[in-house]
Design a protein around this motif. Structure first.
Motif, PDB file in Angstrom:
ATOM      1  N   GLN A 196     -27.940 -78.143  -4.903  1.00 12.89           N
ATOM      2  CA  GLN A 196     -26.872 -77.876  -3.944  1.00 12.89           C
ATOM      3  C   GLN A 196     -25.601 -77.379  -4.628  1.00 12.89           C
ATOM      4  O   GLN A 196     -24.642 -77.018  -3.951  1.00 12.89           O
ATOM      5  N   ASP A 197     -25.608 -77.347  -5.956  1.00 10.17           N
ATOM      6  CA  ASP A 197     -24.435 -76.959  -6.727  1.00 10.17           C
ATOM      7  C   ASP A 197     -24.342 -75.438  -6.815  1.00 10.17           C
ATOM      8  O   ASP A 197     -25.329 -74.745  -7.083  1.00 10.17           O
ATOM      9  N   PHE A 198     -23.138 -74.900  -6.643  1.00  7.51           N
ATOM     10  CA  PHE A 198     -22.924 -73.456  -6.691  1.00  7.51           C
ATOM     11  C   PHE A 198     -23.290 -72.892  -8.057  1.00  7.51           C
ATOM     12  O   PHE A 198     -23.966 -71.854  -8.161  1.00  7.51           O
ATOM     13  N   ARG A 199     -22.870 -73.573  -9.119  1.00  8.85           N
ATOM     14  CA  ARG A 199     -23.126 -73.047 -10.463  1.00  8.85           C
ATOM     15  C   ARG A 199     -24.617 -73.016 -10.772  1.00  8.85           C
ATOM     16  O   ARG A 199     -25.107 -72.032 -11.336  1.00  8.85           O
ATOM     17  N   PHE A 200     -25.348 -74.055 -10.395  1.00 10.39           N
ATOM     18  CA  PHE A 200     -26.769 -74.072 -10.708  1.00 10.39           C
ATOM     19  C   PHE A 200     -27.527 -73.040  -9.884  1.00 10.39           C
ATOM     20  O   PHE A 200     -28.489 -72.437 -10.371  1.00 10.39           O
ATOM     21  N   GLN A 201     -27.109 -72.809  -8.646  1.00  6.07           N
ATOM     22  CA  GLN A 201     -27.726 -71.747  -7.850  1.00  6.07           C
ATOM     23  C   GLN A 201     -27.477 -70.384  -8.498  1.00  6.07           C
ATOM     24  O   GLN A 201     -28.381 -69.532  -8.533  1.00  6.07           O
ATOM     25  N   ALA A 202     -26.265 -70.181  -9.018  1.00  6.69           N
ATOM     26  CA  ALA A 202     -25.976 -68.936  -9.734  1.00  6.69           C
ATOM     27  C   ALA A 202     -26.823 -68.831 -11.004  1.00  6.69           C
ATOM     28  O   ALA A 202     -27.298 -67.746 -11.349  1.00  6.69           O
ATOM     29  N   ASP A 203     -27.032 -69.955 -11.675  1.00  5.30           N
ATOM     30  CA  ASP A 203     -27.872 -69.950 -12.877  1.00  5.30           C
ATOM     31  C   ASP A 203     -29.302 -69.536 -12.561  1.00  5.30           C
ATOM     32  O   ASP A 203     -29.920 -68.770 -13.315  1.00  5.30           O
ATOM     33  N   LEU A 204     -29.848 -70.055 -11.473  1.00 15.36           N
ATOM     34  CA  LEU A 204     -31.209 -69.689 -11.077  1.00 15.36           C
ATOM     35  C   LEU A 204     -31.303 -68.205 -10.742  1.00 15.36           C
ATOM     36  O   LEU A 204     -32.261 -67.529 -11.120  1.00 15.36           O
ATOM     37  N   TYR A 238     -24.349 -67.767 -25.008  1.00 16.43           N
ATOM     38  CA  TYR A 238     -23.193 -68.557 -25.450  1.00 16.43           C
ATOM     39  C   TYR A 238     -22.343 -67.773 -26.444  1.00 16.43           C
ATOM     40  O   TYR A 238     -21.115 -67.862 -26.424  1.00 16.43           O
ATOM     41  N   ALA A 239     -22.978 -66.994 -27.327  1.00 16.94           N
ATOM     42  CA  ALA A 239     -22.240 -66.240 -28.328  1.00 16.94           C
ATOM     43  C   ALA A 239     -21.641 -64.956 -27.762  1.00 16.94           C
ATOM     44  O   ALA A 239     -20.590 -64.506 -28.233  1.00 16.94           O
ATOM     45  N   MET A 240     -22.282 -64.385 -26.762  1.00 15.33           N
ATOM     46  CA  MET A 240     -21.870 -63.063 -26.284  1.00 15.33           C
ATOM     47  C   MET A 240     -20.893 -63.136 -25.110  1.00 15.33           C
ATOM     48  O   MET A 240     -19.866 -62.446 -25.116  1.00 15.33           O
ATOM     49  N   THR A 241     -21.170 -63.942 -24.105  1.00 12.13           N
ATOM     50  CA  THR A 241     -20.363 -63.924 -22.885  1.00 12.13           C
ATOM     51  C   THR A 241     -19.912 -65.291 -22.426  1.00 12.13           C
ATOM     52  O   THR A 241     -18.887 -65.412 -21.766  1.00 12.13           O
ATOM     53  N   GLY A 242     -20.681 -66.345 -22.718  1.00 14.29           N
ATOM     54  CA  GLY A 242     -20.407 -67.629 -22.099  1.00 14.29           C
ATOM     55  C   GLY A 242     -20.795 -67.591 -20.631  1.00 14.29           C
ATOM     56  O   GLY A 242     -21.512 -66.680 -20.187  1.00 14.29           O
ATOM     57  N   PRO A 243     -20.349 -68.538 -19.839  1.00 17.09           N
ATOM     58  CA  PRO A 243     -20.730 -68.552 -18.422  1.00 17.09           C
ATOM     59  C   PRO A 243     -20.268 -67.319 -17.649  1.00 17.09           C
ATOM     60  O   PRO A 243     -20.907 -66.914 -16.682  1.00 17.09           O
ATOM     61  N   GLY A 244     -19.167 -66.719 -18.074  1.00 20.90           N
ATOM     62  CA  GLY A 244     -18.651 -65.541 -17.385  1.00 20.90           C
ATOM     63  C   GLY A 244     -17.839 -65.913 -16.159  1.00 20.90           C
ATOM     64  O   GLY A 244     -17.920 -67.034 -15.638  1.00 20.90           O
ATOM     65  N   ALA A 245     -17.035 -64.960 -15.694  1.00 22.80           N
ATOM     66  CA  ALA A 245     -16.243 -65.182 -14.490  1.00 22.80           C
ATOM     67  C   ALA A 245     -17.163 -65.370 -13.292  1.00 22.80           C
ATOM     68  O   ALA A 245     -18.099 -64.598 -13.082  1.00 22.80           O
ATOM     69  N   ASN A 246     -16.908 -66.413 -12.529  1.00 27.20           N
ATOM     70  CA  ASN A 246     -17.715 -66.726 -11.340  1.00 27.20           C
ATOM     71  C   ASN A 246     -19.179 -66.966 -11.718  1.00 27.20           C
ATOM     72  O   ASN A 246     -20.075 -66.785 -10.900  1.00 27.20           O
ATOM     73  N   PHE A 247     -19.421 -67.337 -12.979  1.00 26.46           N
ATOM     74  CA  PHE A 247     -20.759 -67.677 -13.490  1.00 26.46           C
ATOM     75  C   PHE A 247     -21.753 -66.519 -13.370  1.00 26.46           C
ATOM     76  O   PHE A 247     -22.938 -66.730 -13.134  1.00 26.46           O
ATOM     77  N   VAL A 248     -21.285 -65.290 -13.580  1.00 24.68           N
ATOM     78  CA  VAL A 248     -22.173 -64.136 -13.429  1.00 24.68           C
ATOM     79  C   VAL A 248     -23.127 -63.979 -14.605  1.00 24.68           C
ATOM     80  O   VAL A 248     -24.126 -63.252 -14.499  1.00 24.68           O
ATOM     81  N   THR A 249     -22.840 -64.634 -15.741  1.00 16.36           N
ATOM     82  CA  THR A 249     -23.757 -64.571 -16.881  1.00 16.36           C
ATOM     83  C   THR A 249     -24.198 -65.966 -17.315  1.00 16.36           C
ATOM     84  O   THR A 249     -24.752 -66.130 -18.405  1.00 16.36           O
ATOM     85  N   ASP A 250     -23.982 -66.940 -16.488  1.00 21.37           N
ATOM     86  CA  ASP A 250     -24.358 -68.308 -16.836  1.00 21.37           C
ATOM     87  C   ASP A 250     -25.863 -68.502 -16.684  1.00 21.37           C
ATOM     88  O   ASP A 250     -26.516 -67.839 -15.862  1.00 21.37           O
ATOM     89  N   VAL A 251     -26.424 -69.408 -17.471  1.00 20.60           N
ATOM     90  CA  VAL A 251     -27.853 -69.734 -17.408  1.00 20.60           C
ATOM     91  C   VAL A 251     -27.990 -71.252 -17.525  1.00 20.60           C
ATOM     92  O   VAL A 251     -27.059 -71.941 -17.970  1.00 20.60           O
ATOM     93  N   PRO A 252     -29.145 -71.817 -17.145  1.00 26.70           N
ATOM     94  CA  PRO A 252     -29.299 -73.280 -17.203  1.00 26.70           C
ATOM     95  C   PRO A 252     -29.062 -73.865 -18.586  1.00 26.70           C
ATOM     96  O   PRO A 252     -28.562 -74.999 -18.691  1.00 26.70           O
ATOM     97  N   GLY A 253     -29.414 -73.145 -19.662  1.00 23.91           N
ATOM     98  CA  GLY A 253     -29.203 -73.682 -20.998  1.00 23.91           C
ATOM     99  C   GLY A 253     -27.734 -73.920 -21.304  1.00 23.91           C
ATOM    100  O   GLY A 253     -27.360 -74.955 -21.874  1.00 23.91           O
ATOM    101  N   VAL A 254     -26.878 -72.970 -20.928  1.00 29.30           N
ATOM    102  CA  VAL A 254     -25.433 -73.125 -21.140  1.00 29.30           C
ATOM    103  C   VAL A 254     -24.886 -74.233 -20.255  1.00 29.30           C
ATOM    104  O   VAL A 254     -24.067 -75.056 -20.699  1.00 29.30           O
ATOM    105  N   TYR A 255     -25.336 -74.273 -19.010  1.00 31.56           N
ATOM    106  CA  TYR A 255     -24.888 -75.319 -18.076  1.00 31.56           C
ATOM    107  C   TYR A 255     -25.282 -76.699 -18.592  1.00 31.56           C
ATOM    108  O   TYR A 255     -24.501 -77.650 -18.533  1.00 31.56           O
ATOM    109  N   MET A 256     -26.499 -76.823 -19.098  1.00 26.66           N
ATOM    110  CA  MET A 256     -26.959 -78.108 -19.620  1.00 26.66           C
ATOM    111  C   MET A 256     -26.120 -78.546 -20.818  1.00 26.66           C
ATOM    112  O   MET A 256     -25.742 -79.718 -20.942  1.00 26.66           O
ATOM    113  N   PHE A 257     -25.813 -77.607 -21.718  1.00 24.54           N
ATOM    114  CA  PHE A 257     -25.004 -77.935 -22.897  1.00 24.54           C
ATOM    115  C   PHE A 257     -23.616 -78.414 -22.499  1.00 24.54           C
ATOM    116  O   PHE A 257     -23.146 -79.457 -22.986  1.00 24.54           O
TER     117      PHE A 257
END
Length: 321
Positions: A79-87, A263-282
């Motif tokens: 139900q989390d916005f960030r995790f939905q963006a990660d998927l 993580y080295a190139m972009t990080g989560p990005g604005a509005n989590f446009v480049t975020d992935v579950p691995g970064v979110y988990m860390f």
């Protein structure tokens, strides 16, 4: 009057199969394998079990709390916005990454298979990125695709000024849940960097497959009047299908658990446009101290990888049997 001769009594003790005693070679092999087996059992499967146990607990602070909460952490994530963006990002990154790695690797392998004179030089150039880590690749491509420097210095002269990994637009997007579902434009820059590094692996696989196809097969097709395009379409590509499956499985395994490149190139990005579950988990586990939520993300990543790996291993075992 005929007499019936009795059947000779069988020695039931002697007829039973004797248990084979372990030889010294078997004992030596067990002695060498047992430590590795115990270490894997503890530090791999034991920690996976521990992570699963924590994911069902209420340990979301520095103070351990192992009270059972069921699927609470998993429900919160979906139900989390960030995790939905990660998927969303993981789905499109995986599809684009695997597709481009297969196309580029196969295309370069076909070109190198033409036995050109400078083949060793080109082969080493294409294999070189595989020697780098994803961290190095992320830093290098962050410089190259920086909107203010890098390749944009040349593109600006052509009237082009792409934002690359800073772009927050979603291509062909539509509302789905709490997020806009579509291809994040910033993710394309990350895909370019990942494809640049892993194309060499795909090239090596396909080149080995092409070199393993006998020349007599192609010559027979040419004698039957088949064109080169038809030979590749009807003969070569079907023979390379097992390699394609292997490349898909390995690249899917890499893309589903990608962390260091992002993580080295972009990080989560604005509005989590480049975020992935691995970064979110860390960040959830080691910065936010939400250990149960981080464990739940890790278990979801494990299940997603297992969906690709387990059927492949089962089919491989059946093929070998």
């Amino acid at each position: 009057m005929q007499t019936v001769k009795p059947y000779p009594q069988q020695n039931t003790v002697a007829s039973l199969p004797r248990k084979k005693k372990l030889s010294s070679d078997h004992l030596m092999a067990i002695a060498f394998i047992l430590p590795s087996f115990l270490l894997i059992l503890i530090f791999v499967y034991g920690f996976i079990g521990w992570t699963g146990y924590v994911s069902f607990s209420n340990w979301n602070s520095l103070v351990p709390d192992f009270s059972f909460v069921g699927l609470k952490n998993y429900i919160y994530l979906f139900q989390d916005f960030r995790f939905q963006a990660d998927l969303r990002n993981t789905i499109f990154f995986t599809v684009l990454f695997i597709g481009l790695v297969i196309i580029s690797g196969m295309g370069l392998a076909v070109l190198l298979d033409q036995k050109i004179k400078a083949e060793p030089v080109f082969r080493n150039l294409f294999f070189f990125p595989m020697a780098l880590s994803f961290v190095v690749t992320g830093v290098v491509w962050q410089w190259l695709l920086n909107p203010s420097t890098g390749v944009n210095l040349f593109l600006n002269k052509l009237g082009l000024s792409p934002k690359w990994y800073t772009d927050t637009n979603i291509l062909a997007g539509f509302q789905w849940g709490k997020i806009e579902f579509g291809i994040p434009a910033a993710l394309i820059a990350v895909v370019i960097a990942a494809v640049w590094q892993m194309t060499g692996f795909s090239l090596a696989m396909y080149l080995a497959g092409l070199r393993g196809i006998p020349d007599e097969v192609r010559e027979a097709a040419r004698m039957d009047g088949a064109s080169e395009f038809l030979i590749y379409r009807k003969i070569i590509l079907p023979l390379l299908q097992p390699i394609t499956v292997s490349v898909i499985i390995i690249m899917a395994h890499i893309s589903l658990k990608i962390f260091d490149l992002i993580y080295a190139m972009t990080g989560p990005g604005a509005n989590f446009v480049t975020d992935v579950p691995g970064v979110y988990m860390f960040e959830t586990t080691f910065r936010g101290n939400y250990y149960a939520n981080g464990a739940a993300i890790a278990i979801i990543m494990l299940v997603s990888v297992a969906i690709f790996i387990v059927p492949y291993l089962i089919n491989s075992r059946k093929a070998e049997a």
